[in-house]
Design a protein around this motif. Structure first.
Motif, PDB file in Angstrom:
ATOM      1  N   GLY A 144      46.241  12.887  85.002  1.00  0.00           N
ATOM      2  CA  GLY A 144      44.678  12.702  85.152  1.00  0.00           C
ATOM      3  C   GLY A 144      44.505  11.737  85.896  1.00  0.00           C
ATOM      4  O   GLY A 144      43.379  11.443  86.038  1.00  0.00           O
ATOM      5  N   ARG A 175      48.717  16.936  81.437  1.00  0.00           N
ATOM      6  CA  ARG A 175      48.454  18.036  82.582  1.00  0.00           C
ATOM      7  C   ARG A 175      49.911  18.470  82.931  1.00  0.00           C
ATOM      8  O   ARG A 175      50.674  17.991  82.869  1.00  0.00           O
ATOM      9  CB  ARG A 175      47.786  17.586  83.480  1.00  0.00           C
ATOM     10  N   ARG A 213      43.446  14.343  74.804  1.00  0.00           N
ATOM     11  CA  ARG A 213      43.587  15.133  75.890  1.00  0.00           C
ATOM     12  C   ARG A 213      44.996  15.593  76.044  1.00  0.00           C
ATOM     13  O   ARG A 213      45.887  14.656  75.766  1.00  0.00           O
ATOM     14  CB  ARG A 213      43.183  14.325  77.155  1.00  0.00           C
TER      15      ARG A 213
END
Length: 89
Positions: free
Chosen positions: A85, A79, A76
């Protein structure tokens, strides 16, 4: 089913509601009820679903026993707002 609307952010609340409905299988049930399903078609569908569930269970069991490699983990990206997250605000 309840969804909280925070800071008058209706778009986010709708996304959450849609996700909850998807998890509950509501969309699938609505699609199934749109038209009549013959009993023979229902038996065929249910049999296919049972086979699929059995295969999935066997695959998961083989992964736990180490006979098959586990599922590939997706990396991932961080962000943009930098919270990493953390959804529990």
């Amino acid at each position: 089913m309840q969804v909280l609307v925070r800071d008058n952010n209706v778009e986010q609340a709708l996304r959450v509601l849609k996700k909850k409905m998807q998890r509950e299988g509501l969309f699938r049930e609505m699609k199934a009820r749109q038209a009549f399903e013959k009993p023979s078609e229902r038996r065929v569908r249910e049999k296919a679903e049972a086979v699929s569930r059995a295969r999935k269970a066997a695959r998961k069991q083989a992964q736990r026993e180490g006979l098959l490699p586990g599922p590939k983990k997706k990396e991932r990206a961080p962000r943009p707002n930098g919270n990493g997250g953390d959804f529990n605000r």
